[in-house]
Design an enzyme around this catalytic site. Structure first.
Site, PDB file in Angstrom:
ATOM      1  N   GLY A   1       0.887  -1.123  -0.115  1.00 56.85           N
ATOM      2  CA  GLY A   1      -0.193   0.114  -0.286  1.00 56.85           C
ATOM      3  C   GLY A   1       0.775   1.165  -0.024  1.00 56.85           C
TER       4      GLY A   1
ATOM      5  N   VAL B   1       6.933   4.913  13.758  1.00 61.64           N
ATOM      6  CA  VAL B   1       6.055   5.825  14.150  1.00 61.64           C
ATOM      7  C   VAL B   1       5.557   5.681  15.747  1.00 61.64           C
ATOM      8  CG1 VAL B   1       3.809   7.296  13.558  1.00 61.64           C
ATOM      9  CG2 VAL B   1       5.562   6.732  11.816  1.00 61.64           C
TER      10      VAL B   1
ATOM     11  N   GLU C   1       1.288 -23.218   1.601  1.00 61.98           N
ATOM     12  CA  GLU C   1       2.104 -23.423   0.918  1.00 61.98           C
ATOM     13  C   GLU C   1       3.349 -23.844   1.813  1.00 61.98           C
ATOM     14  OE1 GLU C   1       0.998 -19.655  -2.280  1.00 61.98           O
ATOM     15  OE2 GLU C   1       1.743 -19.258  -0.038  1.00 61.98           O
TER      16      GLU C   1
END
Length: 456
Positions: free
Chosen positions: A19, A83, A178
């Protein structure tokens, strides 16, 4: 120290996952100054992390440096740090870097901090069952998996050999499935003939999940095919099985048959995700609601209610799709929502109307079971076997960042899938013990860590 003073529109992006990275790239030609803050120096291609853990790819191939990716983008300032707090009134973020703290002001904030592993309130499980969310996780698991065979080869007690050659994977979603398939490939195809005192074929791989299906989001048809393929690989699949305890030598589960214990020295946790603590702080500061996983409820355009200057994208965004269900925490949601946020910023600066809702286009879901075998759900199409594997190969090559990474990944896949070798089998004691040492002594680069007496 407050930084980032400029006359241009200031965009701060927290997180360099799919993102955050794609939002930054989408702002390349915008008249803005972008500050990208991330806790690592690399962008992690998380869908291939299990291949680092099982010795197929190196960590560098799935984690290219952020600065190298964005080296030609002149309006981006890449900063290393975590942050700590968001001051919505002052429009600034407080950041802890290695040995230094700083503050960055913003006009628009894109919150793309991703998700963390969830142990459903049992965080103590993490010491003996590492997750699959970071490069550190993958390297630690690589060392645990390959070392387990080495230690088993030294044992004389059959019970000890069996315990070292038992691998338990918790979570039958794409990552767990997986991972189970690749450990089975290791035991049955790569390692046989390399040990004199053990037979890797006898390794026991157990896939555990509290739900009743494998790959539950893929639908019944593909779930059944995946389950059949796992059984053919020799994977024991224990569904409707809840983990109630994890310790160094095994795992306790509650099954339909009653409580049981699986002796195993190597455990992998691939179940559950949660929002980082910072998401809760941001929600409290803005008055936003969160769901049970800590994701922030946003407006249809991805902004926090009452704060059009703050976008939440990717895994942290609680937003229903067109079908009314919450959007999944997958790479495509992060990529598309990051681009959507960047598009809204560009429209806003151009004086054009904003507030258009984010429309997620589902490009399908893919999961690999073993070499040359995968399952794919694309629109109404349901594919399995070799055709699905070819689609998986093409999609992952397309989204793997960097030409060099694509070339080296293809070479390593050729070695692993056409041959029997694994290019990345080197393990170190640091990989196994480094995180335990950090818990014991603290992180010397963190400004919040107290120094340990007598140590430098």
């Amino acid at each position: 120290m407050k930084e980032n003073s400029t006359s241009r529109h200031r965009v701060v992006i927290v997180g360099a996952g799919f993102g955050g990275l794609f939002a930054a790239k989408a702002l390349r030609r915008a008249d803005v100054d972008v500050t990208l803050i991330n806790g690592t120096t690399y962008h992690l291609f998380q869908p291939l992390l299990y291949q680092v853990a099982t010795g197929i790819l190196s960590e560098g191939e799935v984690a290219p440096p952020i600065r190298e990716i964005l080296r030609r983008q002149r309006n981006v300032d890449v900063r290393l740090g975590w942050v700590r707090d968001v001051d919505v009134a002052a429009k600034s973020v407080a950041v802890d870097g290695p040995g230094v703290s700083y503050t960055v002001g913003y006009d628009t904030l894109i919150f793309a901090a991703g998700s963390s592993q969830s142990y459903f309130g049992n965080d103590g499980f993490a010491a003996d069952a590492p997750g699959m969310k970071s490069v550190d996780d993958a390297l630690e698991l690589r060392a645990r998996i390959f070392t387990a065979f080495e230690i088993a080869d030294l044992q004389t007690d059959p019970a000890d050999i069996e315990r070292w050659m038992t691998f338990v994977i918790v979570g039958a979603g794409p990552t767990g499935t997986e991972m189970a398939g690749q450990i089975a490939e290791l035991a049955h195809r790569t390692l046989p003939g390399q040990y004199r005192h053990i037979d890797p074929h006898r390794a026991r791989i157990v896939l555990v999940d509290a739900v009743g299906t494998v790959l539950s989001t893929f639908g019944d048809q593909l779930s059944t095919r995946a389950l059949r393929e796992l059984h053919q690989l020799g994977v024991e699949v224990e569904l409707n099985t809840k983990v109630v305890g994890v310790d160094p030598t095994g795992i306790n589960v509650q099954t339909v048959r009653g409580p049981e214990r699986i002796p195993a020295m190597t455990k992998v946790w691939a179940a559950g995700v949660a929002a980082p603590l910072l998401a809760r702080s941001l929600a409290e500061a803005t008055g936003a609601r969160t769901d049970r996983a800590g994701r922030i409820h946003v407006e249809p355009d991805g902004t926090i209610p009452g704060h059009p200057e703050i976008f939440v994208v990717g895994d942290l965004m609680a937003l229903p799709g067109r079908d009314g269900h919450q959007l999944p925490g997958v790479a495509q949601v992060a990529i598309q929502s990051g681009r959507h946020a960047a598009g809204q910023i560009r429209r806003r600066l151009a004086g054009r109307p904003t507030g258009q809702p984010f429309r997620y286009f589902d490009k399908g879901s893919l999961a690999v079971i073993s070499r040359f075998s995968a399952v794919a759900s694309i629109g109404r199409s349901r594919l399995s076997g070799f055709p699905a594997w070819l689609i998986w190969l093409g999609v992952h090559l397309f989204y793997l960042v960097g030409f060099k990474n694509r070339v080296s990944a293809v070479l390593h896949w050729t070695v692993s899938f056409l041959g029997r070798g694994r290019s990345e089998r080197v393990t170190t004691l640091q990989q196994v013990h480094a995180r335990a040492a950090l818990r014991e002594y603290g992180d010397p680069f963190s400004p919040t860590t107290e120094p340990v007496a007598g140590r430098r």
